[in-house]
Design a protein around this motif. Structure first.
Motif, PDB file in Angstrom:
ATOM      1  N   ALA A 110       1.335  -0.796  17.355  1.00  0.00           N
ATOM      2  CA  ALA A 110       1.852  -1.978  16.656  1.00  0.00           C
ATOM      3  C   ALA A 110       2.002  -1.700  15.159  1.00  0.00           C
ATOM      4  O   ALA A 110       3.022  -2.031  14.546  1.00  0.00           O
ATOM      5  CB  ALA A 110       0.910  -3.162  16.883  1.00  0.00           C
ATOM      6  N   LEU A 111       0.992  -1.080  14.588  1.00  0.00           N
ATOM      7  CA  LEU A 111       1.043  -0.793  13.149  1.00  0.00           C
ATOM      8  C   LEU A 111       2.158   0.213  12.836  1.00  0.00           C
ATOM      9  O   LEU A 111       2.900   0.050  11.861  1.00  0.00           O
ATOM     10  CB  LEU A 111      -0.314  -0.240  12.686  1.00  0.00           C
ATOM     11  N   THR A 112       2.300   1.223  13.683  1.00  0.00           N
ATOM     12  CA  THR A 112       3.337   2.242  13.454  1.00  0.00           C
ATOM     13  C   THR A 112       4.722   1.610  13.492  1.00  0.00           C
ATOM     14  O   THR A 112       5.595   1.951  12.686  1.00  0.00           O
ATOM     15  CB  THR A 112       3.217   3.358  14.510  1.00  0.00           C
ATOM     16  N   THR A 113       4.921   0.674  14.417  1.00  0.00           N
ATOM     17  CA  THR A 113       6.205  -0.030  14.503  1.00  0.00           C
ATOM     18  C   THR A 113       6.550  -0.697  13.173  1.00  0.00           C
ATOM     19  O   THR A 113       7.687  -0.615  12.691  1.00  0.00           O
ATOM     20  CB  THR A 113       6.131  -1.121  15.590  1.00  0.00           C
ATOM     21  N   GLU A 114       5.556  -1.363  12.586  1.00  0.00           N
ATOM     22  CA  GLU A 114       5.815  -2.063  11.322  1.00  0.00           C
ATOM     23  C   GLU A 114       6.075  -1.070  10.198  1.00  0.00           C
ATOM     24  O   GLU A 114       6.952  -1.275   9.362  1.00  0.00           O
ATOM     25  CB  GLU A 114       4.622  -2.954  10.958  1.00  0.00           C
ATOM     26  N   ILE A 115       5.304   0.014  10.206  1.00  0.00           N
ATOM     27  CA  ILE A 115       5.408   1.011   9.138  1.00  0.00           C
ATOM     28  C   ILE A 115       6.788   1.664   9.123  1.00  0.00           C
ATOM     29  O   ILE A 115       7.354   1.930   8.075  1.00  0.00           O
ATOM     30  CB  ILE A 115       4.301   2.074   9.311  1.00  0.00           C
ATOM     31  N   ILE A 116       7.341   1.905  10.309  1.00  0.00           N
ATOM     32  CA  ILE A 116       8.651   2.554  10.403  1.00  0.00           C
ATOM     33  C   ILE A 116       9.694   1.758   9.630  1.00  0.00           C
ATOM     34  O   ILE A 116      10.569   2.319   8.983  1.00  0.00           O
ATOM     35  CB  ILE A 116       9.097   2.685  11.876  1.00  0.00           C
ATOM     36  N   ASN A 117       9.586   0.429   9.723  1.00  0.00           N
ATOM     37  CA  ASN A 117      10.659  -0.414   9.185  1.00  0.00           C
ATOM     38  C   ASN A 117      10.334  -1.060   7.851  1.00  0.00           C
ATOM     39  O   ASN A 117      11.108  -1.863   7.354  1.00  0.00           O
ATOM     40  CB  ASN A 117      11.003  -1.492  10.218  1.00  0.00           C
TER      41      ASN A 117
ATOM     42  N   TRP B 171       8.942  11.912   8.121  1.00  0.00           N
ATOM     43  CA  TRP B 171      10.056  10.965   8.016  1.00  0.00           C
ATOM     44  C   TRP B 171       9.592   9.552   8.371  1.00  0.00           C
ATOM     45  O   TRP B 171       9.874   8.593   7.653  1.00  0.00           O
ATOM     46  CB  TRP B 171      11.190  11.421   8.941  1.00  0.00           C
ATOM     47  N   ILE B 172       8.866   9.412   9.472  1.00  0.00           N
ATOM     48  CA  ILE B 172       8.400   8.086   9.901  1.00  0.00           C
ATOM     49  C   ILE B 172       7.559   7.443   8.818  1.00  0.00           C
ATOM     50  O   ILE B 172       7.757   6.288   8.462  1.00  0.00           O
ATOM     51  CB  ILE B 172       7.579   8.189  11.207  1.00  0.00           C
ATOM     52  N   TYR B 173       6.579   8.188   8.295  1.00  0.00           N
ATOM     53  CA  TYR B 173       5.646   7.615   7.317  1.00  0.00           C
ATOM     54  C   TYR B 173       6.177   7.691   5.886  1.00  0.00           C
ATOM     55  O   TYR B 173       5.497   7.228   4.981  1.00  0.00           O
ATOM     56  CB  TYR B 173       4.298   8.341   7.396  1.00  0.00           C
ATOM     57  N   ARG B 174       7.357   8.300   5.692  1.00  0.00           N
ATOM     58  CA  ARG B 174       7.897   8.527   4.337  1.00  0.00           C
ATOM     59  C   ARG B 174       6.811   9.161   3.470  1.00  0.00           C
ATOM     60  O   ARG B 174       6.578   8.741   2.330  1.00  0.00           O
ATOM     61  CB  ARG B 174       8.360   7.206   3.712  1.00  0.00           C
ATOM     62  N   SER B 175       6.120  10.159   4.011  1.00  0.00           N
ATOM     63  CA  SER B 175       4.922  10.678   3.359  1.00  0.00           C
ATOM     64  C   SER B 175       5.153  11.931   2.535  1.00  0.00           C
ATOM     65  O   SER B 175       4.197  12.490   1.985  1.00  0.00           O
ATOM     66  CB  SER B 175       3.832  10.938   4.407  1.00  0.00           C
ATOM     67  N   GLY B 176       6.411  12.378   2.433  1.00  0.00           N
ATOM     68  CA  GLY B 176       6.674  13.556   1.610  1.00  0.00           C
ATOM     69  C   GLY B 176       8.167  13.802   1.534  1.00  0.00           C
ATOM     70  O   GLY B 176       8.933  13.212   2.286  1.00  0.00           O
ATOM     71  N   PRO B 177       8.578  14.686   0.595  1.00  0.00           N
ATOM     72  CA  PRO B 177      10.012  14.953   0.418  1.00  0.00           C
ATOM     73  C   PRO B 177      10.622  15.710   1.593  1.00  0.00           C
ATOM     74  O   PRO B 177       9.962  16.553   2.202  1.00  0.00           O
ATOM     75  CB  PRO B 177      10.053  15.805  -0.855  1.00  0.00           C
ATOM     76  N   LEU B 178      11.866  15.374   1.911  1.00  0.00           N
ATOM     77  CA  LEU B 178      12.611  16.067   2.964  1.00  0.00           C
ATOM     78  C   LEU B 178      13.611  16.992   2.289  1.00  0.00           C
ATOM     79  O   LEU B 178      14.716  16.587   1.953  1.00  0.00           O
ATOM     80  CB  LEU B 178      13.310  15.041   3.866  1.00  0.00           C
TER      81      LEU B 178
END
Lengths: 196, 196
Positions: A110-117, B171-178
């Motif tokens: 659930a948390l990952t879903t929110e984080i993606i967007n 990419w999902i977590y936007r946790s670093g440069p691509l």
């Protein structure tokens, strides 16, 4: 023995009930639909009790997840027996088991879903949840570096991605079994990639 | 020159317009809220035109993503110059650039959100989108195995996870440069882990 319940203990019980309720609700209805009211009702406390400890819905939910990961990582310390292979296999087998456990994986999904967007939530997640946990993991890798077991020039952030991301992706896509053997395979590949 | 538009060409234009509309709508409102009616309206065709080629909303949206990945992977063939390091760096630099491109990453983010929470959709995604693309990638790794550049006993499914999952997670977590450097780093670690 006190005649009345210990207020500090009652306070800790309320805190735990609130964190449990927050996690359950995120898992059941998704982050966006959880309200402070619903958390209070589920925990059997008043809204004011929640606002005494947390500023916002986001704050209480993050603490709920943080408490979960602290509990599951045994007080945030990774084992350090001096044997990096054995220690990482212990940790990765436990992590794989967590991701395979519906009670744990539901809230994280659930948390990952929110984080993606939600880039703002992603930043909060990195800062408040992922970064402290990653620091604990990096400390163990750094100790292995100092012992000459991992390459001295290894970027520890990329190293953690290499170790954990395959499991994360397999879990998200439900694309393969989450087993102790898989945990060991990931550690073996990781160590081959990162040896001096 | 024909007096009337070529029906085959007009048909292909309609097909493209439908696939483009499907991708745009998933990106804008999310998979769950997209309807066949909305796709038809956006594409400027009748609903019956869509049902002539596809059985369901899920089918047209999967074809839309499949067309995207075919276009982006140059007809589904990975380069094979004989130099596995150079070829993987070419591929991973292009993949990193795709994930960094808002036009590409928006629809994938929307689709990933749905996949996380829908095991049935996850299974369809694996079977219809991920598996065919993975087969193409595995063919290149197999050719490197046969040339003695990768370990003969390497599990190619796990190998693909090791190569691509770190990028996916970042990419999902936007946790670093691509960046191209990041692509190269992933290939270097991958090759160190998988050499004979």
């Amino acid at each position: 023995m006190p005649k009345h319940p210990d207020p500090a203990r009652r306070s800790e019980r309320s805190r735990q009930a609130i964190l449990d309720a927050a996690r359950e609700l995120v898992s059941e209805v998704g982050y966006a639909k959880v309200s402070i009211e619903a958390i209070a009702a589920r925990a059997g406390v008043g809204k004011q009790t929640i606002y005494r400890w947390w500023r916002s819905k986001g704050a209480v939910i993050f603490d709920a997840f943080l408490a979960l990961s602290e509990a599951d990582e045994g007080g945030m310390a990774l084992p350090d027996t001096g044997d990096i292979e054995a220690d990482l296999k212990t940790v990765m087998r436990a992590t794989v088991a967590e991701f395979a456990d519906p009670a744990f994986e539901g809230p994280i999904r659930a948390l990952t879903t929110e984080i993606i967007n939600d880039p703002g939530l992603a930043a909060q997640y990195r800062e408040r949840l992922a970064a402290p946990v990653d620091e604990v993991k990096k400390a163990r890798l750094r100790s292995a570096q100092q012992a000459g077991q991992l390459a001295a020039d290894l970027d520890l952030g990329v190293a953690l991605e290499l170790l954990y991301a395959p499991l994360f992706q397999r879990w998200i896509y439900r694309s393969g079994p989450l087993t102790p053997d898989y945990a060991d395979t990931l550690v073996d590949l990781f160590l081959k990639a990162t040896r001096p």
